[in-house]
Design an enzyme around this catalytic site. Structure first.
Site, PDB file in Angstrom:
ATOM      1  N   CYS A 184      45.195   5.376  46.679  1.00 29.46           N
ATOM      2  CA  CYS A 184      46.002   4.296  46.003  1.00 29.46           C
ATOM      3  C   CYS A 184      45.812   4.051  44.620  1.00 29.46           C
ATOM      4  O   CYS A 184      46.868   4.966  44.077  1.00 29.46           O
ATOM      5  CB  CYS A 184      45.016   3.117  46.790  1.00 29.46           C
ATOM      6  SG  CYS A 184      46.143   1.234  46.261  1.00 29.46           S
TER       7      CYS A 184
ATOM      8  N   HIS B 193      44.241   3.652  52.005  1.00 34.30           N
ATOM      9  CA  HIS B 193      42.766   3.614  51.867  1.00 34.30           C
ATOM     10  C   HIS B 193      42.071   4.066  53.005  1.00 34.30           C
ATOM     11  O   HIS B 193      41.398   3.147  53.852  1.00 34.30           O
ATOM     12  CB  HIS B 193      42.086   2.188  51.761  1.00 34.30           C
ATOM     13  CG  HIS B 193      42.441   1.664  50.145  1.00 34.30           C
ATOM     14  ND1 HIS B 193      41.803   1.724  48.990  1.00 34.30           N
ATOM     15  CD2 HIS B 193      43.576   0.929  49.955  1.00 34.30           C
ATOM     16  CE1 HIS B 193      42.337   1.187  47.893  1.00 34.30           C
ATOM     17  NE2 HIS B 193      43.735   0.710  48.435  1.00 34.30           N
TER      18      HIS B 193
ATOM     19  N   GLU C 213      38.926   5.519  53.131  1.00 30.78           N
ATOM     20  CA  GLU C 213      37.825   5.297  52.957  1.00 30.78           C
ATOM     21  C   GLU C 213      37.329   3.579  53.462  1.00 30.78           C
ATOM     22  O   GLU C 213      36.132   3.494  53.672  1.00 30.78           O
ATOM     23  CB  GLU C 213      37.634   5.265  51.682  1.00 30.78           C
ATOM     24  CG  GLU C 213      37.661   4.152  50.638  1.00 30.78           C
ATOM     25  CD  GLU C 213      39.168   4.119  50.100  1.00 30.78           C
ATOM     26  OE1 GLU C 213      40.081   5.028  50.823  1.00 30.78           O
ATOM     27  OE2 GLU C 213      39.775   3.510  49.353  1.00 30.78           O
TER      28      GLU C 213
HETATM   29  N1  GLN Z   1      47.873  -1.641  42.327  1.00 34.79           N
HETATM   30  C1  GLN Z   1      46.544  -0.975  41.841  1.00 34.79           C
HETATM   31  C2  GLN Z   1      47.072   0.087  40.556  1.00 34.79           C
HETATM   32  O1  GLN Z   1      48.097   0.435  40.193  1.00 34.79           O
HETATM   33  C3  GLN Z   1      46.149  -0.210  42.891  1.00 34.79           C
HETATM   34  C4  GLN Z   1      45.521  -0.825  44.051  1.00 34.79           C
HETATM   35  C5  GLN Z   1      44.431  -0.268  44.783  1.00 34.79           C
HETATM   36  O2  GLN Z   1      43.868   0.667  44.467  1.00 34.79           O
HETATM   37  N2  GLN Z   1      44.017  -0.893  45.830  1.00 34.79           N
HETATM   38  O3  GLN Z   1      46.044   0.277  39.950  1.00 34.79           O
END
Ligand code: GLN
Length: 201
Positions: free
Chosen positions: A91, A179, A181
């Site tokens: 992410c 995610h 995790e």
């Molecule tokens: N949108 C977030 C970012 O760009 C990432 C979101 C997340 O890690 N759940 O930092």
């Protein structure tokens, strides 16, 4: 490059602990190591010195702008790049691995790709969906997830949600939009660990 494993016979995986869902990654990495029966340390890292001792690094979800700023200030970015330490980013971690995003922010730039932040909408648009990687199904938890808009020639696409790229790999660096995790599925962490070990000589 031979990993630090040679140094003391114990591979070390650092979970970058500057911001984000770090404890979950530590826990699932430890489980993945147990499943693989690999004697290795997984621990949280916060400094350039601690980073320098790692054979591999995991960057969690969180806020990529904040994590990006902190890896520059702490010197962690320079160490990862100089020592070519393999990184698994989930992410926000995916965003940080990119060479380019739709927003001006500090990046590691170690996977040749352009990433769009929050590509699936805001927090309230978070969703869970089964996804596929190398023919296997995985639970996908998407929270303000990024998506890959463009990849370079050396970047391998490992997962798509319809036409949207949600997983890529370049060398031993792996980035995914979702995610693992936050699930009990350790297979992607195991995959990353095996990738790191396969280049161990
Ligand atoms: N949108 C977030 C970012 O760009 C990432 C979101 C997340 O890690 N759940 O930092």
């Amino acid at each position: 490059m031979r990993p630090n494993q040679a140094r003391n016979n114990t591979m070390k995986i650092g979970i970058l602990d500057l911001q984000g869902d770090v404890s979950e990654h530590l826990e699932i990495t430890q489980k993945a190591l147990d499943n693989l029966n690999i004697k290795a340390q997984a621990e949280k890292i916060r400094t350039a010195q601690e980073t320098s001792d790692c054979d591999a690094i995991i960057i969690s979800g969180g806020e990529s702008t904040v994590i990006g700023q902190l890896i520059v200030e702490t010197g962690i970015k320079d160490i990862i790049i100089q020592k070519k330490i393999p990184v698994f980013g989930t992410c926000a971690g995916m965003v940080l691995l990119a060479t380019e995003t739709d927003y001006e922010q500090p990046l590691l730039g170690i996977i040749d790709m352009k990433v769009k932040r929050n590509a699936f909408g805001r927090q309230k648009d978070s969703f869970e969906q089964e996804i596929e990687i190398f023919g296997d199904k995985y639970p996908g938890v998407f929270i303000r997830a990024p998506a890959v808009e463009k990849v370079g020639k050396e970047t391998q696409i490992i997962s798509q949600l319809e036409d949207t790229i949600i997983g890529v790999k370049q060398g031993r660096n792996i980035a995914i939009s979702f995610h693992p995790e936050l699930t009990t599925d350790t297979r992607l962490h195991e995959y990353f660990i095996k990738e790191v070990l396969n280049c161990a000589e």
